[in-house]
Motif scaffolding. Structure first.
Motif, short mmCIF file in Angstrom:
data_model
loop_
_atom_site.label_atom_id
_atom_site.label_comp_id
_atom_site.label_asym_id
_atom_site.label_seq_id
_atom_site.Cartn_x
_atom_site.Cartn_y
_atom_site.Cartn_z
N SER A 645 0.90 -1.20 -0.04
CA SER A 645 0.01 0.12 0.07
C SER A 645 0.78 1.37 0.08
N GLU A 647 1.04 3.32 2.27
CA GLU A 647 1.56 3.59 3.63
C GLU A 647 2.69 2.56 3.92
N GLY A 648 2.53 1.36 3.31
CA GLY A 648 3.58 0.28 3.32
C GLY A 648 4.98 0.62 2.74
N SER A 650 5.76 3.75 2.02
CA SER A 650 6.37 4.83 2.56
C SER A 650 6.93 4.58 3.93
N GLY A 651 6.59 3.47 4.61
CA GLY A 651 7.12 3.14 5.92
C GLY A 651 8.44 2.53 5.71
#
Length: 697
Positions: A645, A647-648, A650-651
């Protein structure tokens, strides 16, 4: 203590130790002088205030070797970050997905659609007087007594011709059919007209009486003194060969020069009136299928010309397939008197199971509907969740292989899809099906029973591809579990799935998209576009003739291109579909004691079945019991989920930055601000003016 005039209280800035205060003449407009900002000032300011770890070490270190050390460390870690970060981004843009499997329990589950097909596509009684009349004659004929008494009348011609080798038990039921060669003697082979296990009346092969091959009486292959089908030398009517009036000893297909007692298919030494399995030398009185040496049965057809590969317009550039190896199969070279010459087709059939004759029939949708088994005769009993239903709850459609098929729990014409709240074999759909085996056409139907397909309510059934065969005389139980598959679609599925079948070969107003239906339709579309004919009822159009050499040549080429995946058929999986894995079990049905009770029920509902189901054995040969039910009220959800995702990813990238560079999101902003200041300094007066020479006033 007195203080003199002019004394000052406070600090004397003129005293030693204090800097001399510069006097400003404010009244004359003098302002404090501003210090010029240099490039090093910007770099030092960034190094002092940055939250990053590596870069400040390079800037603020006092010694050159320390600066060099931290520079090398920072560059090395930046390289590691770049490699691993590139791997993460590459994986992200390959659009990977994970598959999640979950079991969802529900108190109410939509019941699947159940399609049932009789494995005999056309009834023999309906073919009398049609273009298929000849195949019925080849298959043993048909007595116009439509109540099937001819099937059970042991003195009838049907019994004498076809059922003389049945063993009937003393209890009145049907015994098992004994496949035997010959008749009433223990002798295995006898030349000519004596008693033989291969020969005497009635006989399957050879002999001096009615015979299938050879013989002196009625015969199917061979000859002798009676009717014969293939062979000759006989004095009675014959189908192919022989000395009788039909295909026998007359001027046509008989005792003349062709198919008779002359040079071909007649009274020679093979399959004629000879001494081996007949009255002559070998299978009859000719040399090979006739009176001449080797006859003409296997003579090749001359209509095929290799130059047609280049001359024929296939509707596409054949040069595209230069590497494609195609050899035309003369499988369907028929020397017959038109499409109704079923005796000729039968005599020249080359397949082991007569499937080539079944292909020749190629009935239209209208013929399948008219000549097929009717719902009111096929579906005798029906219950769903212990509530009554009947044949009107089934939707009829035509299948090229099985004729009329019937679907329970369909979703067409705004029909309500049934749901169930019960699991187990006592619930679900229970039906009793009457296959009418006396109506079977043996050439078309080498197997008897019912084909069952379980599928989604809105999907086109394909019983010939996906299905279960339920045999007669058995209660077949089919336990069902539902599996719902949800694919992501878009860039995540390769090849991409489709939600509605757009941009595919599938097109149907009633059915939802399925990959299997799409592929079947694609092949028929290709045949219609290239050959001008079709071989299946899924597409409307002229049926391919097996006597049209051009159509057959084109059909074989197109089908081989399709099988080799050289036809452009874009048929991806459906993004959302429901499949039904099954577990099948069966038991002998009906039991001997229950059969009479079953007959009492059925005889009140269907007169045709009442006349056919005379005892346990006849019932077991003609009736199928089918149960379809949910094993458990849950379904398996197979769901594709994005592996990455926003978010994934980016993290993951941020974690690498913090691990190798000691940089956070705030640090990134600080670097951006520093770069902006640096660009502003370079392109502003700060840099240009610092290099400009100002004249002294």
């Amino acid at each position: 203590m007195s203080v003199g005039h002019g004394a000052h209280f406070g600090t004397d800035h003129s005293l030693p130790g204090y800097p001399e205060k510069k006097q400003l003449d404010v009244e004359n407009g003098d302002e404090p002088a501003k210090k010029k900002t240099t490039l090093m000032d910007l770099v030092n300011e960034f190094g002092d205030s940055s939250t990053a770890h590596g870069i400040p070490r390079i800037i603020t270190s006092d010694h050159w070797w320390a600066k060099l050390f931290w520079l090398l460390v920072s560059c090395g870690l930046a390289a590691v970050f770049g490699i691993q970060g590139y791997g993460l981004l590459s994986d992200f843009f390959s659009w990977p997905y994970n598959t999640k499997i979950d079991v969802i329990s529900k108190s109410e589950v939509a019941f699947p659609a159940v399609t049932v097909c009789n494995m005999n596509r056309m009834k023999r009684s309906q073919l009398v007087g049609t273009r298929f009349q000849g195949i019925v004659d080849v298959d043993g004929g048909f007595d116009l007594d439509s109540d099937y008494s001819w099937f059970w009348d042991f003195s009838s011609d049907f019994y004498n011709d076809w059922y003389s080798d049945w063993d009937w038990s003393s209890s009145g039921g049907h015994g098992a059919r004994k496949k035997r060669l010959g008749g009433h003697s223990s002798s295995s082979v006898a030349p000519g007209g004596g008693p033989s296990s291969v020969g005497p009346p009635p006989s399957s092969v050879g002999g001096g009486g009615p015979s299938s091959i050879g013989g002196g009486g009625p015969s199917s292959l061979g000859g002798g003194g009676g009717p014969s089908s293939l062979g000759g030398g006989g004095g009675g009517p014959s189908s192919l060969g022989g000395g009788g009036p039909s295909y026998g000893g007359g001027p046509s297909y008989g005792g003349g020069p062709s198919y008779g007692g002359g040079p071909s298919y007649g009274g020679g030494s093979l399959y004629g009136g000879g001494s081996f399995y007949g009255g002559g030398s070998l299978y009859g009185g000719g040399s090979f299928y006739g009176g001449g040496p080797y006859g003409s049965y296997y003579a090749p057809m001359e209509w095929w010309d290799a130059s047609w590969y280049d001359a024929f317009d296939f509707g596409f550039e054949f040069q595209e397939y230069e590497s494609f190896q195609f050899e035309f199969d003369d499988y369907y070279n028929w020397d017959v008197d038109g499409e109704s010459d079923w005796d000729g087709f039968y005599a020249q059939s080359k397949s082991d199971d007569y499937s080539d004759i079944a292909d020749i029939a190629n009935p239209t949708r209208e013929e399948l509907e008219l000549f097929g088994h009717k719902a009111e005769d096929f579906i005798l009993q029906c219950t769903f969740d212990k509530r009554g239903c009947n044949y009107t709850d089934f939707r009829q459609f035509q299948n090229n292989q099985y004729g009329n098929c019937y679907t329970f729990n369909h979703a067409f014409d705004n029909a309500t899809v049934r749901e169930t709240t019960k699991s187990g074999a006592q619930y679900g759909l229970h039906v009793t099906l009457f296959i009418e085996q006396p109506e079977y056409v043996g050439i078309f139907s080498p197997e008897s029973g019912v084909r069952v397909s379980i599928h989604s309510a809105d999907v086109q059934p394909s019983p010939q591809d996906i299905g279960i065969t339920a045999t007669t005389g058995m209660a077949t139980s089919i336990g069902v579990r539902a599996s719902k598959i949800e694919r992501l679609g878009g860039k995540y599925t390769k090849p991409r799935c489709t939600f509605d079948g757009a941009d595919t070969a599938f097109s149907h107003e009633e059915f939802a998209y399925s990959a299997l239906a799409c592929r079947r339709q694609c092949l028929q579309n290709e045949l219609q576009d290239r050959c001008g004919c079709v071989t299946d009822v899924v597409v409307e159009g002229e049926k391919c003739s097996y006597l049209n050499s051009t159509q057959q040549r084109c059909r074989q080429l197109t089908e081989q291109l399709y099988n080799d995946d050289k036809v452009d058929c874009y048929c991806p999986d459906a993004c959302d579909e429901v499949v039904f894995p099954t577990a099948v079990s069966s038991a002998l049905w009906p039991s001997e004691k229950y059969e009479q009770h079953l007959y009492n029920r059925i005889s009140q509902q269907n007169e045709r079945a009442a006349r056919t189901l005379q005892d346990v054995e006849s019932t077991r040969k003609n009736v199928v019991r089918l149960r379809v039910y949910f094993e458990e009220l849950n379904y398996q959800l197979i769901e594709q989920q994005e592996a990455w995702s926003i978010e994934g990813i980016s993290g993951a990238v941020g974690g690498l930055m913090g691990l190798y560079l000691g940089i956070s999101a705030v640090s990134v902003l600080e670097i951006l601000i520093f770069l902006i200041k640096l660009l502003a300094y370079i392109f502003s007066c700060g840099y240009l003016c610092s290099n400009k020479v100002h004249p002294e006033p």
